[in-house]
Design a protein around this motif. Structure first.
Motif, short mmCIF file in Angstrom:
data_model
loop_
_atom_site.label_atom_id
_atom_site.label_comp_id
_atom_site.label_asym_id
_atom_site.label_seq_id
_atom_site.Cartn_x
_atom_site.Cartn_y
_atom_site.Cartn_z
N PHE A 16 14.18 46.41 -1.03
CA PHE A 16 14.24 47.27 -2.21
C PHE A 16 15.25 48.42 -2.09
CE2 PHE A 16 10.13 45.28 -2.98
CZ PHE A 16 10.31 44.90 -4.28
N LEU A 17 15.98 48.49 -0.99
CA LEU A 17 16.97 49.55 -0.86
C LEU A 17 18.08 49.41 -1.91
CD1 LEU A 17 17.39 49.93 3.00
CD2 LEU A 17 16.37 51.57 1.40
N THR A 18 18.34 48.16 -2.36
CA THR A 18 19.46 47.93 -3.27
C THR A 18 19.01 47.58 -4.68
OG1 THR A 18 19.52 45.63 -2.57
CG2 THR A 18 20.95 47.16 -1.39
N LEU A 19 17.85 48.06 -5.11
CA LEU A 19 17.36 47.75 -6.45
C LEU A 19 18.28 48.32 -7.52
CD1 LEU A 19 13.52 48.31 -6.29
CD2 LEU A 19 14.73 46.16 -6.58
N PRO A 20 18.52 47.57 -8.62
CA PRO A 20 19.28 48.11 -9.74
C PRO A 20 18.41 49.03 -10.57
CG PRO A 20 18.53 45.88 -10.23
CD PRO A 20 18.13 46.17 -8.81
N ALA A 21 19.03 49.60 -11.59
CA ALA A 21 18.27 50.46 -12.49
C ALA A 21 17.21 49.65 -13.21
CB ALA A 21 19.21 51.09 -13.52
N ALA A 22 16.15 50.31 -13.64
CA ALA A 22 15.02 49.63 -14.28
C ALA A 22 15.45 48.95 -15.58
CB ALA A 22 13.91 50.64 -14.58
N ALA A 23 14.78 47.82 -15.88
CA ALA A 23 15.10 47.05 -17.07
C ALA A 23 14.45 47.66 -18.30
CB ALA A 23 14.62 45.61 -16.89
N GLU A 24 14.95 47.24 -19.46
CA GLU A 24 14.35 47.68 -20.71
C GLU A 24 13.02 46.95 -20.92
OE1 GLU A 24 15.39 50.01 -22.80
OE2 GLU A 24 17.09 50.46 -21.51
N SER A 25 12.09 47.63 -21.57
CA SER A 25 10.76 47.05 -21.81
C SER A 25 10.56 46.68 -23.27
CB SER A 25 9.67 48.02 -21.38
OG SER A 25 9.76 49.22 -22.14
N GLY A 26 11.63 46.66 -24.06
CA GLY A 26 11.51 46.30 -25.46
C GLY A 26 10.77 47.33 -26.28
N GLY A 27 10.72 48.58 -25.80
CA GLY A 27 10.03 49.63 -26.53
C GLY A 27 8.52 49.60 -26.39
N LEU A 28 7.99 48.73 -25.54
CA LEU A 28 6.55 48.64 -25.34
C LEU A 28 6.07 49.81 -24.48
CD1 LEU A 28 6.23 44.82 -24.67
CD2 LEU A 28 5.35 46.03 -26.66
N PRO A 29 4.87 50.29 -24.72
CA PRO A 29 4.33 51.38 -23.89
C PRO A 29 3.97 50.87 -22.50
CG PRO A 29 2.66 50.59 -25.40
CD PRO A 29 3.93 49.89 -25.77
N PRO A 30 4.07 51.70 -21.48
CA PRO A 30 3.65 51.27 -20.14
C PRO A 30 2.14 51.03 -20.10
CG PRO A 30 4.08 53.63 -20.19
CD PRO A 30 4.53 53.09 -21.51
N MET A 31 1.69 50.41 -19.05
CA MET A 31 0.26 50.15 -18.89
C MET A 31 -0.50 51.49 -18.85
SD MET A 31 0.37 47.11 -16.03
CE MET A 31 -1.33 46.58 -16.33
N PRO A 32 -1.71 51.54 -19.38
CA PRO A 32 -2.48 52.79 -19.34
C PRO A 32 -2.67 53.31 -17.92
CG PRO A 32 -3.52 51.20 -20.80
CD PRO A 32 -2.42 50.47 -20.10
N GLU A 33 -2.80 52.38 -16.98
CA GLU A 33 -2.92 52.73 -15.57
C GLU A 33 -2.33 51.57 -14.77
OE1 GLU A 33 -6.86 53.85 -14.50
OE2 GLU A 33 -6.14 55.27 -13.01
N PRO A 34 -1.17 51.77 -14.13
CA PRO A 34 -0.54 50.66 -13.42
C PRO A 34 -1.46 50.07 -12.36
CG PRO A 34 0.98 52.50 -13.64
CD PRO A 34 -0.36 53.00 -14.07
N VAL A 35 -1.57 48.76 -12.32
CA VAL A 35 -2.48 48.08 -11.40
C VAL A 35 -1.80 46.86 -10.78
CG1 VAL A 35 -4.66 48.82 -12.45
CG2 VAL A 35 -3.46 46.82 -13.37
N THR A 36 -2.36 46.42 -9.68
CA THR A 36 -2.00 45.14 -9.06
C THR A 36 -3.26 44.28 -9.02
OG1 THR A 36 -2.53 45.93 -6.84
CG2 THR A 36 -0.28 46.23 -7.58
N SER A 37 -3.08 42.99 -8.78
CA SER A 37 -4.21 42.06 -8.57
C SER A 37 -5.23 42.15 -9.69
CB SER A 37 -4.88 42.33 -7.22
OG SER A 37 -3.95 42.22 -6.17
N PHE A 38 -4.79 41.94 -10.91
CA PHE A 38 -5.64 42.06 -12.09
C PHE A 38 -5.66 40.73 -12.84
CE2 PHE A 38 -2.02 42.20 -14.96
CZ PHE A 38 -1.01 42.58 -14.10
N GLY A 39 -6.53 40.65 -13.82
CA GLY A 39 -6.55 39.49 -14.69
C GLY A 39 -5.80 39.78 -15.98
N ALA A 40 -5.07 38.81 -16.51
CA ALA A 40 -4.33 39.00 -17.76
C ALA A 40 -4.16 37.67 -18.45
CB ALA A 40 -2.98 39.65 -17.50
N THR A 41 -4.07 37.73 -19.78
CA THR A 41 -3.84 36.53 -20.58
C THR A 41 -3.28 36.94 -21.94
OG1 THR A 41 -4.84 34.45 -21.35
CG2 THR A 41 -6.14 36.46 -21.64
N ILE A 42 -2.74 35.97 -22.64
CA ILE A 42 -2.20 36.18 -24.00
C ILE A 42 -2.93 35.25 -24.95
CG2 ILE A 42 -0.21 35.74 -25.47
CD1 ILE A 42 0.94 37.84 -24.11
#
Length: 761
Positions: A16-42
Motif C-alpha cells: 500500500f505504499l504506492t496507492l493512487p488517489a481514492a476513486a470516485e464513489s458516484g456521489g454515494l454517502p460513505p457507510m454509517p460505520e466502516p466495517v469488515t467481515s460483514f454480510g451484504a446483499t442487493i
C-alpha cells in the motif's frame, strides 16, 4: 483465533505504499460505520449491510463487533436508512429470496475490550421482511458456523466453508473446521437443512451462484495456508469440480469478494484487481482495479450493470467509501446495449459500408426464415424436389465452418443466416449466399463458449435466428439479443435480457425469437415470485412494450395462432404452458408442466386449437383442450406415457403425430400416434434418433451421427428410400430445406449444402 502470520502484515504495508488517489464513489454517502467481515446483499435496488467489525486487525470485542442493519438505495441514494438490527455478528452471510433478506450464521464476541477473545459462532438463521420491518426465525443451521459464505440458486440456499468457534479464545481445541456443504430448500422448508461432503476446509472465502453452479473462491485453509483455490458444486449432478486458481498475488484469496454480473463471474482479492473468469472458464482475466484495494469487503452487482465494492479494509484502515465499477469500456465481455436504433449503428465485421457488402446471386425464391420453417411446424411447403438420390447422396454444393452450436440455418431472399461460437468467447452471425456459400457479411459479439460445463451439454448458441422485415434477430446463450440489417449486417439495436429483468435458464437461452405483428416475443425468465418473465419488444426499435407472466425460462420457442378470429401466442416456459394475448401479455390460461432444470423444450404443436405438451420428466404427454371463454376450462383430451419429447419436435401429418419418443434415451422409438386419441399406431427403430422435417409427403431425417435419411411419409410404416453420411460430428440442429437445397450442420460447426433440384429445371 488463529492469526495470520505477521509477515503478511508487513507485506500489506509494502503493497500500500504506492496507492493512487481514492476513486470516485458516484456521489454515494460513505457507510454509517466502516466495517469488515460483514454480510451484504442487493435486492430491489437496495443495498443491505448487516453487522461487521469496526476494530483493528485481530481486535474482537463487544464494542467493535456490531449488530446494526442498514440499507441504501442504489445507485444514487443520498442517505443510509437504519433498520432493526439484532445479534452482534461478524462473518455472517446475507442472501435474498422473494424480496426478503435472509441472514445466516456468523460469530459474536462475548469479551470486553482488552480481555481475551471469547468468540462464539452462531447457528441462527433469520429472515427480514422490508415490507413489515420485522425479523423472523427460520430453521437454524445444524451446527454453529461462521466465516463461511452462502449463495442462493433458484430456491435453494447453499452454505459452504467456515468454522465453528466455541469461545474461550476460539483457537485450537475450541475450533472446528467444516468440510460439509449445507443446503436448504426454501420451497420445502419442512425438509430442514441437508448436509453433504465438500472437498475442502477453508474460511474467509466467497460463495457465488454462477452458470448453474455454486462457486467457492479463495480463503485460508485449516493449515493457515492462504488459498487461491476455486471449487464449484453442480446441484444438477451433485458433482464437485475445480476452476482456475486465482492469480498468485499478495495475500492470495484471503478475504476475497465475488459476485456474478451480466452472466460473468467476478472476484476482487486483496491485490485490488477486479478479475473476470474467462468465457471458457480456464483463466482469470484482469478487468480493472479497485481504488483503493480492500479485502474482507463485499462485491455486489448493480441493476445498471456496474459492480459495487462495499466496506473492507487495507493497511491504511477501514474503507468507508463505496466504489462503483463500470465494466462496459474495460472488458471485451461487455457489449453495448441500446434501447433504440443508434443514429450511426456499427457495421458488421467484414464490411466497411453497406455498399461494399456482396448481394446474393439468386435473390427471391422460397424461404425457411425461422425455427422449424415458415410456420414453425417443421414443414417445408415446396414440392417437386429430387428424391432419387444416388447411393452416395445428392451433390454437395458447398461447405463452410460457422462455429460450434445447435442453431439451425435459416434462409430468405437468397441469403442463408447461421450462428455459431468460436470456442474462444465469441458468437458470430454469418450471412452466406445460399446458392454458392460465399460469405456476404458477419457480425460478432462476445459470448462465453462454455454454456454449462458438462460434456453431455453441447456448447455454442442453441437459438435459431429469425429473418423478418429485412432484419435478422439473434439470441446468444447468455442473453445478448441483437437485431441486424439482413442486407449488410449493420446493428440496428441490441439488448441484454438481464437488463430487462431476465433470468438465464440453467443451460442458457435456447428459444428462437418469435417475430410477429411488429413485435418480438421472448421468454426471458424471472426470479421466483417476480412478475415479468415474458417480454414483448418493438421489432423496429427494441423498445420494451410489455412484460407479463412469471416463472423460470424454458428452452422452447413460442408460436402464434388464431382461433375464431382471435390471435394468441403460446409459450412453453420453464414451469408452465402459457397462452397469452400478444397485445398486452395478459395470460388467458396457464397449464403447469415442468421438469428437472425446467427442461421444457418442445415447440408447441397444434391439433386444431388443442395444444400438445410433453417433456422427458413428466409421466405423460398430454393434448390440452380448452374453451374460448372467460373460463377456458383447460382439460386433458388424451395422454400417452410413451411420447416424451426433449430434443426433437413432433410433426402433424394426416391426423397423426410423428416424433422420436425420448422416454428411454438409449432406445430409438420413432412413433406414430393418432392425433385425436393419443393411441400409438406403430413404433419403429428403422431410423436412428435425430431431428426431421416434412416436405412433399417425404421425411428428411438428420440423425445424431450425421446421417441424412429420406423416407416417404406414411401413417402405416417408416421405410427409408435413401440415406447418406453428410456430417462427421454430433448433430442436434434441425435440417433446412429451401429452393431445392438441403442445409445441415453439426454441433462442431460444419455446415453443408446439398442440391435436391431436379436436373434441367
Amino acid at each position: 483465533m488463529n492469526p495470520i502470520p505477521r509477515l503478511l502484515v508487513a507485506l500489506c504495508a509494502l503493497f500500500f505504499l504506492t496507492l493512487p488517489a481514492a476513486a470516485e464513489s458516484g456521489g454515494l454517502p460513505p457507510m454509517p460505520e466502516p466495517v469488515t467481515s460483514f454480510g451484504a446483499t442487493i435486492d430491489g435496488g437496495w443495498l443491505y449491510v448487516y453487522g461487521g467489525n469496526t476494530g483493528k486487525a485481530h481486535e474482537f470485542n463487544k464494542e467493535c463487533v456490531k449488530g446494526d442493519f442498514f440499507r441504501l438505495q442504489m445507485p444514487s441514494g443520498k442517505t443510509w436508512e437504519s433498520l432493526p438490527g439484532g445479534l452482534s455478528l461478524l462473518s455472517c452471510s446475507l442472501v435474498t429470496y422473494e424480496g426478503k433478506v435472509i441472514r445466516i450464521g456468523g460469530m459474536t464476541a462475548r469479551n470486553e475490550k482488552g480481555a481475551k477473545d471469547d468468540l462464539l459462532s452462531t447457528d441462527e438463521v433469520m429472515r427480514f421482511d422490508p415490507a413489515t420491518g420485522k425479523w423472523e426465525l427460520l430453521t437454524p443451521l445444524p451446527q454453529p458456523r461462521s466465516s463461511g459464505d452462502a449463495a442462493i440458486l433458484d430456491h435453494t440456499i447453499y452454505v459452504g466453508g467456515g468454522w465453528n468457534l466455541s469461545g474461550k479464545g476460539g483457537g485450537g481445541a475450541n475450533t472446528h473446521w467444516y468440510d460439509t456443504l449445507l443446503t436448504f430448500d426454501l420451497k420445502a422448508p419442512e425438509k430442514g437443512w441437508q448436509s453433504q461432503s465438500q472437498p475442502f476446509q477453508r474460511r474467509a472465502l466467497a460463495a457465488v451462484a454462477h452458470a448453474g453452479r455454486i462457486w467457492f473462491i479463495g480463503g485460508i485453509d485449516n493449515h493457515d495456508e492462504l488459498a487461491r483455490n476455486v471449487d464449484w458444486f453442480d446441484p444438477a449432478t451433485g458433482e464437485w469440480g475445480k476452476g482456475p486458481d486465482l492469480p498468485d498475488d499478495t495475500m492470495a484469496g484471503f478475504g476475497v469478494a465475488a459476485c456474478e454480473q451480466g452472466g460473468k463471474l467476478y472476484a476482487t482479492p486483496f491485490s485490488g484487481k477486479v478479475l473476470a473468469l474467462s468465457a471458457d472458464g480456464q483463466q482469470w482475466q484482469e478487468v480493472t482495479k479497485l481504488n483503493p484495494p480492500r479485502f474482507f469487503h463485499r462485491l455486489l452487482p448493480l441493476p445498471d450493470g456496474r459492480l459495487a465494492a462495499v466496506g473492507g479494509s487495507n493497511h491504511q484502515g477501514h474503507v468507508g467509501e463505496l466504489e462503483l465499477i463500470s465494466l462496459e469500456a474495460k472488458t471485451s465481455a461487455a457489449a453495448p446495449a441500446a434501447s433504440s436504433a443508434p443514429a450511426d449503428p456499427p457495421v458488421a465485421k467484414g464490411a466497411s459500408t453497406g455498399a461494399s457488402v456482396q448481394q446474393p446471386s439468386e435473390p427471391g425464391g422460397a424461404a425457411w426464415p425461422q425455427w422449424r420453417g415458415p410456420n414453425r411446424d417443421g414443414i417445408a411447403p415446396e414440392t417437386g424436389w429430387r428424391k432419387d438420390w444416388p447411393a452416395d447422396g445428392p451433390p454437395k454444393l458447398w461447405s463452410v465452418q460457422v462455429g460450434m452450436g445447435l442453431s439451425a440455418p435459416v434462409v430468405a431472399d437468397g441469403r442463408l443466416i447461421a450462428q455459431g461460437n468460436d470456442g474462444n468467447g465469441t458468437d458470430t452471425i454469418f450471412a452466406f449466399d445460399a446458392a454458392t456459400g460465399n460469405e456476404l457479411w458477419h457480425f460478432s459479439l462476445p459470448c462465453k463458449s462454455n454454456a454449462y460445463g458438462m460434456e453431455i451439454v453441447p456448447n455454442g448458441p442453441a437459438a435459431t435466428p429469425t429473418i423478418s422485415g429485412g432484419r435478422v434477430f439473434a439470441l446468444t446463450r447468455e442473453g445478448d439479443f441483437v437485431c441486424l440489417d439482413v442486407s449488410n449486417g449493420k446493428l440496428a439495436w441490441q439488448k441484454h435480457l438481464k437488463d430487462i429483468g431476465g433470468r438465464r435458464p440453467v443451460y442458457g437461452y435456447a428459444q428462437s425469437p418469435l417475430v410477429a405483428d411488429g413485435r418480438v416475443f421472448l421468454d426471458i425468465g424471472a426470479k421466483p415470485g417476480r412478475v415479468g418473465s415474458t417480454a414483448a419488444l418493438d421489432a423496429t426499435t427494441g423498445e420494451l412494450k410489455w412484460k407479463a407472466g412469471s416463472g423460470e425460462a424454458g428452452y422452447s420457442s413460442a408460436r402464434m395462432f388464431e382461433r375464431d378470429g382471435h390471435q394468441f401466442v403460446v409459450m412453453l416456459k420453464g414451469e408452465a404452458l402459457d397462452v397469452f394475448d400478444p397485445a398486452d401479455g395478459h395470460v388467458l390460461w396457464s397449464y403447469h408442466i415442468t421438469g428437472r432444470d425446467y427442461t421444457n423444450s418442445l415447440t408447441p404443436v397444434f391439433v386444431g386449437h388443442r395444444i400438445l405438451v410433453s417433456n422427458s420428466s413428466e409421466p405423460f404427454a398430454r393434448l390440452l383442450d380448452w374453451d374460448l371463454a372467460a373460463e377456458p376450462n383447460v382439460r386433458v383430451a388424451w395422454k400417452n406415457q410413451q411420447f416424451a419429447l426433449l430434443f426433437n419436435n413432433p410433426i402433424l401429418y394426416r391426423d397423426c403425430l410423428f416424433a422420436f419418443n425420448e422416454k428411454r434415451r438409449s432406445v430409438t422409438e420413432f412413433t406414430c400416434l393418432n392425433a385425436e386419441t393419443g393411441e400409438a399406431h406403430w413404433v419403429t427403430d428403422t431410423v436412428p434418433i435425430g431431428t426431421f422435417i416434412l416436405s412433399d409427403d417425404h421425411w428428411i431425417f438428420l440423425t445424431r451421427e450425421g446421417e441424412v435419411v429420406l423416407a416417404p411419409a406414411s401413417v402405416t410404416e417408416l421405410k427409408p428410400a435413401a440415406r447418406f453420411k453428410a456430417l462427421d460430428g454430433k448433430c442436434y440442429a434441425t435440417p433446412t430445406l429451401a429452393n431445392g437445397r438441403l442445409f445441415v450442420r453439426d454441433n462442431a460447426g460444419t455446415l453443408n449444402a446439398y442440391d435436391l433440384r431436379v436436373p434441367g429445371r
